[in-house]
Write an enzyme that holds these catalytic residues in place. Structure first.
Site, PDB file in Angstrom:
ATOM      1  N   ARG A  67       0.867  -1.187   0.000  1.00 13.13           N
ATOM      2  CA  ARG A  67       0.000   0.000   0.000  1.00 13.13           C
ATOM      3  C   ARG A  67       0.901   1.233   0.000  1.00 13.13           C
ATOM      4  O   ARG A  67       2.115   1.129   0.117  1.00 13.13           O
ATOM      5  CB  ARG A  67      -1.031   0.026   1.145  1.00 13.13           C
ATOM      6  CG  ARG A  67      -0.667  -0.542   2.465  1.00 13.13           C
ATOM      7  CD  ARG A  67       0.337   0.205   3.309  1.00 13.13           C
ATOM      8  NE  ARG A  67       0.129   1.630   3.350  1.00 13.13           N
ATOM      9  CZ  ARG A  67       1.077   2.513   3.528  1.00 13.13           C
ATOM     10  NH1 ARG A  67       2.345   2.132   3.689  1.00 13.13           N
ATOM     11  NH2 ARG A  67       0.839   3.801   3.547  1.00 13.13           N
ATOM     12  N   GLY A  68       0.251   2.412  -0.144  1.00 15.75           N
ATOM     13  CA  GLY A  68       1.004   3.639  -0.354  1.00 15.75           C
ATOM     14  C   GLY A  68       1.031   3.893  -1.855  1.00 15.75           C
ATOM     15  O   GLY A  68       1.343   2.993  -2.644  1.00 15.75           O
ATOM     16  N   ALA A  69       0.695   5.136  -2.251  1.00 14.12           N
ATOM     17  CA  ALA A  69       0.457   5.431  -3.670  1.00 14.12           C
ATOM     18  C   ALA A  69       1.615   5.019  -4.591  1.00 14.12           C
ATOM     19  O   ALA A  69       1.406   4.271  -5.556  1.00 14.12           O
ATOM     20  CB  ALA A  69       0.121   6.914  -3.820  1.00 14.12           C
ATOM     21  N   ARG A 101      -7.518  -0.403  -6.832  1.00 15.15           N
ATOM     22  CA  ARG A 101      -7.863   0.655  -5.868  1.00 15.15           C
ATOM     23  C   ARG A 101      -8.123   1.938  -6.662  1.00 15.15           C
ATOM     24  O   ARG A 101      -7.431   2.194  -7.658  1.00 15.15           O
ATOM     25  CB  ARG A 101      -6.727   0.884  -4.850  1.00 15.15           C
ATOM     26  CG  ARG A 101      -6.522  -0.297  -3.906  1.00 15.15           C
ATOM     27  CD  ARG A 101      -5.579   0.052  -2.770  1.00 15.15           C
ATOM     28  NE  ARG A 101      -6.226   0.885  -1.755  1.00 15.15           N
ATOM     29  CZ  ARG A 101      -5.571   1.450  -0.738  1.00 15.15           C
ATOM     30  NH1 ARG A 101      -4.259   1.294  -0.623  1.00 15.15           N
ATOM     31  NH2 ARG A 101      -6.210   2.176   0.161  1.00 15.15           N
ATOM     32  N   GLN A 202      -1.792   2.792   9.947  1.00 15.01           N
ATOM     33  CA  GLN A 202      -0.537   2.884   9.189  1.00 15.01           C
ATOM     34  C   GLN A 202       0.529   3.643   9.980  1.00 15.01           C
ATOM     35  O   GLN A 202       1.720   3.353   9.875  1.00 15.01           O
ATOM     36  CB  GLN A 202      -0.765   3.595   7.843  1.00 15.01           C
ATOM     37  CG  GLN A 202      -1.514   2.770   6.811  1.00 15.01           C
ATOM     38  CD  GLN A 202      -3.003   3.042   6.832  1.00 15.01           C
ATOM     39  OE1 GLN A 202      -3.572   3.375   7.872  1.00 15.01           O
ATOM     40  NE2 GLN A 202      -3.651   2.883   5.696  1.00 15.01           N
ATOM     41  N   ASP A 243      -2.172  10.935  -2.344  1.00 15.08           N
ATOM     42  CA  ASP A 243      -2.587   9.879  -3.263  1.00 15.08           C
ATOM     43  C   ASP A 243      -2.971  10.435  -4.624  1.00 15.08           C
ATOM     44  O   ASP A 243      -2.918   9.736  -5.623  1.00 15.08           O
ATOM     45  CB  ASP A 243      -3.750   9.085  -2.666  1.00 15.08           C
ATOM     46  CG  ASP A 243      -3.226   8.232  -1.517  1.00 15.08           C
ATOM     47  OD1 ASP A 243      -3.108   8.770  -0.395  1.00 15.08           O
ATOM     48  OD2 ASP A 243      -2.875   7.063  -1.761  1.00 15.08           O
ATOM     49  N   ASN A 253      -5.532  12.516   0.377  1.00 13.17           N
ATOM     50  CA  ASN A 253      -4.577  11.707   1.166  1.00 13.17           C
ATOM     51  C   ASN A 253      -5.387  10.950   2.218  1.00 13.17           C
ATOM     52  O   ASN A 253      -6.615  11.079   2.315  1.00 13.17           O
ATOM     53  CB  ASN A 253      -3.501  12.604   1.792  1.00 13.17           C
ATOM     54  CG  ASN A 253      -2.362  11.796   2.388  1.00 13.17           C
ATOM     55  OD1 ASN A 253      -1.838  10.892   1.754  1.00 13.17           O
ATOM     56  ND2 ASN A 253      -1.992  12.086   3.624  1.00 13.17           N
ATOM     57  N   LYS A 254      -4.685  10.181   3.012  1.00 13.53           N
ATOM     58  CA  LYS A 254      -5.317   9.321   4.009  1.00 13.53           C
ATOM     59  C   LYS A 254      -6.345  10.067   4.860  1.00 13.53           C
ATOM     60  O   LYS A 254      -6.115  11.222   5.252  1.00 13.53           O
ATOM     61  CB  LYS A 254      -4.215   8.722   4.889  1.00 13.53           C
ATOM     62  CG  LYS A 254      -4.658   7.795   5.991  1.00 13.53           C
ATOM     63  CD  LYS A 254      -5.560   6.670   5.529  1.00 13.53           C
ATOM     64  CE  LYS A 254      -4.985   5.862   4.389  1.00 13.53           C
ATOM     65  NZ  LYS A 254      -6.006   4.974   3.755  1.00 13.53           N
TER      66      LYS A 254
END
Ligand code: MRU
Length: 352
Positions: A67-69, A101, A202, A243, A253-254
């Site tokens: 995970r993570g863009a 995603r 995270q 993201d 973003n998150k």
């Protein structure tokens, strides 16, 4: 799909002090398959997953094993190259990976880049080289952003970060966490605070693991402690990743990033977004147009597989939010820094 063991990759070209601050490589091409450090299990277990076809890469992206863009874009590129080695229909592979995603544009960016090479007649070896280039360029971008971002911070500052934007989320070093690595090494940053990042944790599970592993002193805070921390004067910057950055600078973003930006503005704390140009989406005019991923309610209703909320309760689980450009003091990419972002400044740097 799983295999135990695995090291942390080679850190060729790093100095000793760099190595101490950046020892993790979570996405590793093995010549005929892709090895991923399973981020669902950290920090309790360091287990590696061997993805042997593009379907397993898609699954790993969807389930957040990777995970993570930037990391999901890199993993997807390797998935396409692996499918080419295996002589699989690449149109199907591209569309399946693309749907894994919705919010992080790095996934679509990496797949479009692979698609362009396929359309130009690239063979499997050329696609492997393209995936390697995507990974190498991301690492180089992170190091450049580290320097650029750290140069904005005055000596002995405190910073707050959110989610995980480090080596785990990228080819290595990290975006916001790269700025923190550079700022700690350069003396601009004395204190690092990381928010837990509910519900998937995270910050608690991954960022703290990276920071402890690389010897960067940091304190975890509950997400709900952020305004109180800012009021105390302990942090001068909030530093986050992204993201997707729209053409006017609005940034997805998150979940929880938006409320940090609002609190930062109120308390006179500066707000920095750090992301490679592969996260910039000039085809999306504003944040309103960005699709926000909704994940299963069970992520909120349970912790580590244990139900923590009464049976029968429901939950709403958007996993990203959009911070309006007007709340952002600086967007740092490898191409340069945009202070007080808007459409004109974005257009000047990224064109369209
Ligand atoms: O759901 P995740 O863990 O993939 O979300 C990650 C984030 O929101 C990160 O902040 C973002 O991708 C930048 S990572 C360098």
């Amino acid at each position: 799909m799983s295999s135990p063991g695995g090291g942390f990759g080679d850190n060729v070209g790093m100095t000793t002090s760099d190595k101490n601050l950046d020892s993790i490589r979570a996405v590793q091409w093995q010549g005929d398959h892709l090895r991923l450090l399973d981020q669902r299990l950290l920090p309790s277990e360091e287990r590696w997953i061997d993805c042997r076809d593009a379907g397993q890469v898609t699954q790993a992206i969807r389930d957040l094993a990777v995970r993570g863009a930037p990391a999901i874009g890199i993993a997807a590129a390797w998935g396409v190259a692996m499918a080419a080695q295996q002589k699989i229909d690449l149109d199907d592979v591209l569309s399946t990976l693309r749907a894994a995603r919705p919010t992080a544009v790095n996934l679509m960016w990496a797949l479009d880049r692979m698609k362009k090479r396929i359309a130009a007649g690239a063979d499997a070896d050329a696609l492997l080289r393209e995936a390697q280039a995507i990974q190498d360029e991301d690492l180089a971008a992170n190091r450049r952003m580290g320097e650029l971002g750290a140069s904005l911070i005055t000596a002995h500052s405190g910073v707050l970060t959110h989610c995980n934007t480090g080596s785990l989320a990228t080819a290595g070093y990290g975006t916001a966490l790269g700025v923190i690595r550079a700022g700690v090494a350069g003396g601009q940053i004395d204190h690092v605070y990381a928010g837990e990042t509910r519900p998937w944790q995270q910050g608690a599970r991954l960022t703290m693991w990276e920071l402890v592993r690389d010897g960067i002193p940091a304190k975890l805070i509950a997400d709900s402690a952020a305004s109180h921390l800012m009021k105390s004067g302990a942090v001068q910057w909030v530093i986050v990743g992204a993201d997707r950055i729209a053409a006017n600078g609005d940034t997805a973003n998150k979940i929880g990033t938006y409320q940090l930006a609002i609190a930062a503005k109120y308390h006179g704390v500066k707000f920095m977004v750090v992301a490679p140009s592969s996260t910039v989406d000039m085809a999306t005019g504003t944040g309103e147009e960005i699709e926000i991923e909704l994940r299963d309610a069970t992520e909120l209703l349970s912790t580590a597989g244990q139900r923590t909320v009464v049976e029968g309760a429901q939950a709403w689980n958007p996993v990203f939010d959009v911070t309006p450009a007007e709340l952002i003091d600086a967007i740092v990419t490898e191409r340069g820094v945009i202070e007080r972002p808007n459409s004109i400044a974005m257009q000047a740097m990224f064109g369209w």
